[in-house]
Design a protein around this motif. Structure first.
Motif, PDB file in Angstrom:
ATOM      1  N   SER A  55       0.669  -1.072   0.182  1.00  0.00           N
ATOM      2  CA  SER A  55      -0.152   0.533   0.098  1.00  0.00           C
ATOM      3  C   SER A  55       0.956   1.094  -0.195  1.00  0.00           C
ATOM      4  O   SER A  55       2.203   1.331   0.300  1.00  0.00           O
ATOM      5  CB  SER A  55      -1.603   0.071   0.882  1.00  0.00           C
ATOM      6  OG  SER A  55       0.212   0.058   2.547  1.00  0.00           O
ATOM      7  N   LYS A  56      -0.277   2.467  -0.832  1.00  0.00           N
ATOM      8  CA  LYS A  56       0.819   3.780  -0.744  1.00  0.00           C
ATOM      9  C   LYS A  56       0.207   4.542  -0.165  1.00  0.00           C
ATOM     10  O   LYS A  56      -0.728   4.293   1.166  1.00  0.00           O
ATOM     11  CB  LYS A  56       1.431   3.782  -1.905  1.00  0.00           C
ATOM     12  CG  LYS A  56       2.033   5.338  -2.762  1.00  0.00           C
ATOM     13  CD  LYS A  56       2.285   5.338  -3.555  1.00  0.00           C
ATOM     14  CE  LYS A  56       3.371   6.936  -3.384  1.00  0.00           C
ATOM     15  NZ  LYS A  56       3.224   7.181  -4.865  1.00  0.00           N
ATOM     16  N   VAL A  57       0.710   6.064   0.923  1.00  0.00           N
ATOM     17  CA  VAL A  57       0.107   6.590   1.588  1.00  0.00           C
ATOM     18  C   VAL A  57       0.363   8.109   1.613  1.00  0.00           C
ATOM     19  O   VAL A  57       2.005   8.316   1.208  1.00  0.00           O
ATOM     20  CB  VAL A  57       0.526   6.070   2.977  1.00  0.00           C
ATOM     21  CG1 VAL A  57      -0.092   6.992   3.864  1.00  0.00           C
ATOM     22  CG2 VAL A  57      -0.035   5.054   3.833  1.00  0.00           C
ATOM     23  N   SER A  58      -0.400   8.814   1.408  1.00  0.00           N
ATOM     24  CA  SER A  58       1.088   9.885   0.657  1.00  0.00           C
ATOM     25  C   SER A  58       0.569  10.637   2.346  1.00  0.00           C
ATOM     26  O   SER A  58      -1.013  10.336   2.871  1.00  0.00           O
ATOM     27  CB  SER A  58      -0.516  10.757   0.111  1.00  0.00           C
ATOM     28  OG  SER A  58      -1.535  10.906   0.335  1.00  0.00           O
ATOM     29  N   PHE A  82      -3.863  11.725   6.673  1.00  0.00           N
ATOM     30  CA  PHE A  82      -3.091  10.936   5.983  1.00  0.00           C
ATOM     31  C   PHE A  82      -4.161   9.913   4.961  1.00  0.00           C
ATOM     32  O   PHE A  82      -4.768   9.708   5.419  1.00  0.00           O
ATOM     33  CB  PHE A  82      -2.521   9.491   6.703  1.00  0.00           C
ATOM     34  CG  PHE A  82      -0.915   9.792   7.915  1.00  0.00           C
ATOM     35  CD1 PHE A  82      -1.371  10.897   8.934  1.00  0.00           C
ATOM     36  CD2 PHE A  82       0.109   9.617   7.559  1.00  0.00           C
ATOM     37  CE1 PHE A  82      -0.976  11.319  10.018  1.00  0.00           C
ATOM     38  CE2 PHE A  82       0.599   9.858   8.681  1.00  0.00           C
ATOM     39  CZ  PHE A  82       0.634  10.287   9.397  1.00  0.00           C
ATOM     40  N   ASN A  84      -4.442   6.878   1.888  1.00  0.00           N
ATOM     41  CA  ASN A  84      -3.970   5.272   1.679  1.00  0.00           C
ATOM     42  C   ASN A  84      -5.721   5.669   0.411  1.00  0.00           C
ATOM     43  O   ASN A  84      -6.471   5.583   0.649  1.00  0.00           O
ATOM     44  CB  ASN A  84      -3.832   4.491   2.051  1.00  0.00           C
ATOM     45  CG  ASN A  84      -4.583   3.625   3.099  1.00  0.00           C
ATOM     46  OD1 ASN A  84      -5.932   4.175   3.130  1.00  0.00           O
ATOM     47  ND2 ASN A  84      -4.514   2.937   4.151  1.00  0.00           N
ATOM     48  N   GLU A  86      -7.330   2.731   1.427  1.00  0.00           N
ATOM     49  CA  GLU A  86      -8.621   2.167   2.087  1.00  0.00           C
ATOM     50  C   GLU A  86      -8.579   3.977   2.802  1.00  0.00           C
ATOM     51  O   GLU A  86     -10.272   3.602   2.469  1.00  0.00           O
ATOM     52  CB  GLU A  86      -8.584   1.042   2.778  1.00  0.00           C
ATOM     53  CG  GLU A  86      -7.977  -0.095   2.193  1.00  0.00           C
ATOM     54  CD  GLU A  86      -7.368  -0.746   3.536  1.00  0.00           C
ATOM     55  OE1 GLU A  86      -7.707  -0.580   4.563  1.00  0.00           O
ATOM     56  OE2 GLU A  86      -6.731  -1.515   2.880  1.00  0.00           O
ATOM     57  N   CYS A  87      -8.705   4.054   3.107  1.00  0.00           N
ATOM     58  CA  CYS A  87      -9.200   5.017   4.140  1.00  0.00           C
ATOM     59  C   CYS A  87      -8.469   6.877   4.155  1.00  0.00           C
ATOM     60  O   CYS A  87      -6.814   6.776   3.721  1.00  0.00           O
ATOM     61  CB  CYS A  87      -8.938   5.157   5.913  1.00  0.00           C
ATOM     62  SG  CYS A  87      -7.644   3.949   6.664  1.00  0.00           S
ATOM     63  N   GLU A  89      -7.113   9.684   7.238  1.00  0.00           N
ATOM     64  CA  GLU A  89      -7.230   9.952   8.618  1.00  0.00           C
ATOM     65  C   GLU A  89      -6.601  11.164   8.825  1.00  0.00           C
ATOM     66  O   GLU A  89      -5.801  11.507   8.087  1.00  0.00           O
ATOM     67  CB  GLU A  89      -6.203   8.374   9.616  1.00  0.00           C
ATOM     68  CG  GLU A  89      -6.839   7.127   9.202  1.00  0.00           C
ATOM     69  CD  GLU A  89      -8.015   6.843  10.698  1.00  0.00           C
ATOM     70  OE1 GLU A  89      -7.749   7.578  11.143  1.00  0.00           O
ATOM     71  OE2 GLU A  89      -8.226   6.243   9.992  1.00  0.00           O
TER      72      GLU A  89
END
Lengths: 106, 425
Positions: A55-58, A82, A84, A86-87, A89
């Motif tokens: 997974s990748k997050v920004s 945050f 990604n 899926e979600c 936050e």
């Protein structure tokens, strides 16, 4: 294989550390063996993140504090979000601790 | 809140760690039973932390050994963990019939096949229920020797099985304890760990400390040399009487001038009752000790100051004054002490002053850092642990590329392979 002890601060690492502490204190484990387990955890956790996580997050936010010491970047963000796949936050304050990835390849 | 993906990765990591340290446990260590206990406790804590889903854990755990592990074993894990930590459970084992527990254990046995060790034992390992066994067996023995004997002795299969049953029963018996711990933990577990997390960076912190020490030492010593001759010492000394620096001179001089000092004390002692201040008397006693030390020290130091004359011309003067001032010590303890304190310092004070100044400096530094760190960590329960590929800044705009990270945000653990960050400072 070089490893970081960084991930020992994660939930899984803290759970393991607590477990080992308890077992060492009760005399069930020797401290040496407990350390071996921790080192193995460092390796396994690093490997798992490399191979099993895709997974990748920004991250966006206001940088409250930055610090670069001993090849470790520490950022403290305010009003960070945050994202990604899926979600998303949002947190008012978050600390990011990052070791130099190049140290692992050496 | 456990993300299924995160939970799966965590479970695999646990299994990977356990499997890779198994040789060490079996061959040189306390044995496989202890390893099972470790896994059981670890998984239990993970479940309590809400990072691993209980059911997923079971399903995954059975996957390796054999499909279809009963859910109940997970609960067994929790229980044994408590029981194992509690010592001297053997009585409980005896009291409780092993049979009820044995049945759950048997189911795990099929799973045991994967383990190289004896069939009965391995069965216990995959199942969480087995974890209690190891703990119980070692615990029965009061000392370490028992622990080692149990794991190593493969011939004792029947006994461990019985123990295992007993241990599980123990766990049941001990349920009262675990149950009390269990409910509160989930939230508490998380919070207490956050502060503890400081330990993890030990390597990083140590490096920092070493660097600080290395840099600080030289400058500090130089500064102190400068200060030794300065007035500031005199001022500082009264407050520092209690510090260890003076203890040293006392010891050195103890043999030399005790008789004279005692006489001085006696004369002082006569004065004390007049004033009736216990605190002052105490102080004077201390001062008297200092006086002793100072008196003794100048004598010893006499030859030593000479080499310093080039650097410090004053010390000799102080020394002589100190000797003369001894009389004043009797009457007016504070003033002479100050003077004398400065004189002995020439040799010993350098150390003493270093220590004194070091402590406050380091303490302050540490406190500041600690306060900041602790404050940060207390305030930021959200934590991201990762590796950075690149960090760049353009004016106040920061960009960073992270990888292989663990995020703990809003009580959720999220793993990422890559992360990009854009921050404005």
């Amino acid at each position: 294989m070089a490893t970081f002890e960084l991930y020992r601060r994660s939930t899984i690492g803290m759970c393991l550390t607590e477990t080992l502490d308890e077992m060492v204190q009760s005399g069930t484990l020797t401290p040496e063996l407990a350390i071996q387990v921790l080192v193995q955890f460092d390796k396994s956790m690093t490997e798992a993140l490399e191979t099993q996580v895709k997974s990748k997050v920004s991250v966006k936010g206001h940088l409250h504090t930055y610090r670069f010491c001993d090849n470790v970047w520490t950022f403290i963000l305010q009003d960070a979000s945050f994202k990604n796949e899926e979600c998303q936050e949002h947190v008012g304050r978050v600390k990011i601790v990052a070791c130099d990835s190049k140290l692992l390849s050496q | 809140m456990a993300t299924s993906a995160t939970s799966m990765v965590y479970i695999r990591v646990i299994e990977d760690v356990i499997s890779k340290v198994r040789d060490e446990f079996v061959n040189n260590g306390p044995g496989e039973s202890v390893l099972n206990e470790l896994q059981g406790i670890w998984e239990m804590k993970m479940i309590q932390a809400g990072v691993v889903c209980g059911p997923i854990d079971r399903s995954s755990a059975p996957k390796q050994p054999a499909p279809g592990g009963p859910i109940t074993p997970v609960h067994d894990l929790n229980v044994p963990y408590e029981g194992t930590e509690e010592y001297e459970t053997p009585t409980a084992e005896i009291l409780f019939p092993p049979t009820p527990l044995q049945t759950p254990i048997q189911t795990p046995l099929p799973g045991s096949t994967p383990l190289p060790g004896s069939t009965p034992l391995p069965g216990s390992t995959p199942l969480p229920g087995s974890t209690p066994l190891p703990g119980s067996t070692p615990m029965t023995g009061s000392t370490d020797s028992s622990m080692y004997n149990i794991p190593t002795g493969s011939s004792d299969y029947p006994t461990p099985a019985n123990d295992s049953g007993g241990s599980t029963t123990e766990a049941k018996g001990g349920n009262g304890r675990p149950s009390s711990y269990m409910p509160p933990p989930p939230s508490p577990w998380m919070n207490p760990r956050a502060p503890l997390s400081v330990d993890v960076n030990v390597a990083y912190v140590e490096g920092r400390d070493e660097a600080d020490r290395g840099t600080s030492h030289q400058p500090l010593t130089q500064d102190f040399f400068m200060m030794s001759s300065g007035k500031r010492k005199r001022e500082d000394f009264p407050a520092q009487y209690h510090n260890g620096g003076y203890n040293i001179p006392q010891q050195d001089g103890a043999g030399d001038a005790t008789s004279e000092i005692f006489q001085l004390e006696l004369s002082q002692g006569s004065d004390f009752p007049d004033r009736h201040d216990t605190s002052t008397t105490a102080n004077r006693e201390i001062l008297a000790h200092l006086a002793r030390s100072s008196m003794k020290i100048p004598q010893l130091d006499g030859p030593i100051p000479d080499p310093y004359d080039d650097v410090l011309s004053t010390p000799n003067i102080y020394n002589y004054q100190g000797v003369v001032n001894e009389d004043y010590n009797i009457v007016n303890t504070p003033a002479p002490n100050d003077l004398q304190a400065s004189t002995p310092a020439v040799v010993t004070q350098n150390e003493a002053v270093e220590d004194d100044d070091d402590e406050p400096l380091n303490e302050n530094d540490d406190d500041d850092l600690d306060d900041v760190d602790q404050g940060e960590e207390l305030n930021t329960q959200h934590l991201v642990l990762a590796q950075f590929d690149k960090v760049t800044r353009t004016k106040s705009r920061w960009k960073c590329a992270l990888k292989d990270g663990i995020m703990h945000i809003n009580n959720k653990d999220i793993l990422f392979n890559k992360a990009t960050g854009e921050f404005d400072f």
